[in-house]
Write a protein that holds these residues in place. Structure first.
Motif, mmCIF file in Angstrom:
data_model
loop_
_atom_site.group_PDB
_atom_site.id
_atom_site.type_symbol
_atom_site.label_atom_id
_atom_site.label_comp_id
_atom_site.label_asym_id
_atom_site.label_seq_id
_atom_site.Cartn_x
_atom_site.Cartn_y
_atom_site.Cartn_z
ATOM 1 N N SER A 42 0.831 -1.197 0.000
ATOM 2 C CA SER A 42 0.000 0.000 0.000
ATOM 3 C C SER A 42 0.864 1.243 0.000
ATOM 4 O O SER A 42 1.857 1.318 0.707
ATOM 5 N N GLY A 46 -4.149 2.910 4.018
ATOM 6 C CA GLY A 46 -4.418 1.897 5.024
ATOM 7 C C GLY A 46 -3.422 0.771 4.917
ATOM 8 O O GLY A 46 -2.831 0.545 3.866
ATOM 9 N N PRO A 47 -3.220 0.036 6.001
ATOM 10 C CA PRO A 47 -2.227 -1.046 5.982
ATOM 11 C C PRO A 47 -2.698 -2.230 5.142
ATOM 12 O O PRO A 47 -3.889 -2.501 5.024
ATOM 13 N N VAL A 48 -1.732 -2.923 4.553
ATOM 14 C CA VAL A 48 -2.036 -4.165 3.860
ATOM 15 C C VAL A 48 -2.448 -5.202 4.899
ATOM 16 O O VAL A 48 -1.785 -5.378 5.917
ATOM 17 N N GLU A 49 -3.576 -5.861 4.650
ATOM 18 C CA GLU A 49 -4.091 -6.819 5.616
ATOM 19 C C GLU A 49 -3.585 -8.226 5.311
ATOM 20 O O GLU A 49 -3.300 -8.566 4.162
ATOM 21 N N ASP A 50 -3.471 -9.016 6.337
ATOM 22 C CA ASP A 50 -2.966 -10.384 6.204
ATOM 23 C C ASP A 50 -4.119 -11.284 5.779
ATOM 24 O O ASP A 50 -4.732 -11.973 6.595
ATOM 25 N N VAL A 51 -4.431 -11.232 4.474
ATOM 26 C CA VAL A 51 -5.555 -11.985 3.927
ATOM 27 C C VAL A 51 -5.107 -12.681 2.650
ATOM 28 O O VAL A 51 -4.056 -12.385 2.087
ATOM 29 N N ARG A 159 -12.201 1.161 6.843
ATOM 30 C CA ARG A 159 -11.040 1.123 5.956
ATOM 31 C C ARG A 159 -11.052 2.318 5.006
ATOM 32 O O ARG A 159 -12.103 2.778 4.580
ATOM 33 N N GLN A 180 -5.305 -3.016 0.181
ATOM 34 C CA GLN A 180 -5.454 -3.439 1.569
ATOM 35 C C GLN A 180 -5.869 -4.902 1.670
ATOM 36 O O GLN A 180 -5.367 -5.636 2.522
ATOM 37 N N THR A 181 -6.794 -5.349 0.815
ATOM 38 C CA THR A 181 -7.275 -6.734 0.901
ATOM 39 C C THR A 181 -7.071 -7.508 -0.394
ATOM 40 O O THR A 181 -7.325 -8.714 -0.424
ATOM 41 N N THR A 196 -11.609 -10.827 -0.228
ATOM 42 C CA THR A 196 -12.143 -10.654 1.124
ATOM 43 C C THR A 196 -13.387 -9.768 1.155
ATOM 44 O O THR A 196 -14.315 -10.017 1.933
#
Length: 395
Positions: A42, A46-51, A159, A180-181, A196
């Motif tokens: 990113s 917003g932070p990159v999500e662990d998905v 988000r 992010q997702t 997601t």
């Protein structure tokens, strides 16, 4: 087939040739913006999500069931971010701009009194601008293959998303991904179809496509997206020469276009589901004003001669004239207004006030008032009907 510096003339070209040419058109030059197929980081919001990443596998069992046949999410050529979105856009005062021709198309977006123009000469190479307008996080998008300009609020719940160009196409339309997702979002649909966030819809933000001279006259204090993007591109030139030729075929469209209209007829798409409407732009231009209903509410559809086509000649400013359009709720203070075209704008029958194509009264009793815009998209028929197959054609 006629060649150009970027190898992208498509007038009369077959789909196989278009695949090779368009894939090369807007991808980064050698050595610039090179990325693997893994999800990019990113750039900020917003932070990159662990998905699980739908970029890697939209049908991964760890993700919700996709809303589309994932086999129809086809590669357009470049990898994710091979066409680089603009994540930290710079702007210039409208009064300082000396590099835009009067006829060139710009995407006009206004939020909370802040007016910004996004020249198509830039968007045709980047397709997405992640911006904040009037304090609102907005993604301004343009898909050259569908000639569709749309903007979206980037907020989804708590988000704030950043969008990139996935390199995939669906119904020949730009497929965005959020960093992010890593969900996948076809632009015209404005909804995540895999990943997601599957099923999540983005809130639309109104966009008007205008010739530069008209936007500048309406917004002399506005801001204009700068060509100082940090990327080397041939801004002002069209990498899709002849793509809007009515006799040419859509790029990588994997279904037969609805035969009710030629595939590349330009239409104004309004409404949703079985209440969707397509107004052919040529018909709207002939009438000037079309009064109808969309999703159960009265709307007024306006059209007037507009900017040069960005998809016609090698130099965008030299393209054939297209149309500028607006769609609005024709109600102010509880009273429904009716309108007619007066050549340079529109006049309401109730007060005689004059209005511009952006839905703002510029003269008369109602000067300064604005109509509520209605979500619509100017695009090719094949693209609109692919996403709204039950659409009615309003003649």
């Amino acid at each position: 087939m006629r060649g150009s510096r970027n190898g992208l003339t498509m007038r009369g070209a077959c789909a196989a040739a278009a695949l090779v040419l368009a894939a090369a058109a807007c991808a980064a030059p050698a050595g610039e913006d090179e990325r693997s197929s893994s999800p990019p980081a990113s750039p900020g919001s917003g932070p990159v999500e662990d998905v699980v990443s739908a970029l890697d596998d939209p049908a991964d069992p760890g993700l919700p069931e996709p809303l589309v046949d994932v086999d129809r999410l086809v590669s357009g050529g470049p990898p994710p971010d091979g066409i680089p979105a603009l994540d930290d856009p710079a702007f210039e005062d409208a009064s300082d701009i000396d590099w835009l021709e009067d006829t060139e198309p710009v995407l006009g977006v206004s939020v909370e009194g802040e007016d910004r123009a996004y020249p198509v000469r830039i968007l045709i190479w980047h397709e997405i601008v992640n911006d904040t307008i009037g304090g609102r996080p907005v993604a301004v998008t343009y898909c050259p293959l569908c000639d569709s300009a749309l903007a979206f609020d980037r907020r989804v719940g708590d988000r704030v998303l950043d969008f990139g160009v996935s390199g995939m196409l669906y119904n020949s339309d730009l497929v965005m991904f959020d960093r992010q997702t890593h969900s996948l979002w076809p632009q015209i649909e404005g909804r995540a179809v895999a990943g997601t966030l599957t099923g999540t819809e983005l809130e639309r933000v109104s966009v008007t496509v205008l010739p530069w001279e008209r936007w500048r006259a309406d917004h002399p204090e506005g801001a204009v997206l700068s060509q100082d993007t940090g990327h080397e591109r041939d801004y002002g030139h069209n990498p899709y020469v002849g793509y809007d030729d009515p006799d040419s075929e859509p790029f990588l469209l994997d279904t037969d276009a609805d035969p009710r209209l030629p595939a590349k007829t330009r239409v104004i798409g309004i409404g949703t589901g079985d209440e969707a409407l397509a107004v052919p732009v040529d018909d709207a231009l002939e009438r000037g004003v079309v009064a109808t209903e969309a999703d159960g509410d009265a709307v007024t559809v306006w059209a007037q001669p507009g900017a040069a086509s960005a998809l016609d000649e090698p130099v965008i400013a030299q393209g054939r004239e297209t149309a500028s359009t607006g769609v609005f709720r024709p109600v102010l203070d509880g009273e429904e207004l009716t309108f007619e075209s007066d050549g340079d704008g529109f006049t309401d029958h109730q007060t005689g006030s004059r209005w511009n194509i952006s839905g703002r009264a510029v003269d008369g009793e109602l000067a300064g008032r604005e109509l509520t815009p209605v979500d619509h998209v100017d695009t090719f028929w094949f693209a609109w009907v692919a996403f709204t197959p039950d659409t009615e054609i309003l003649r």
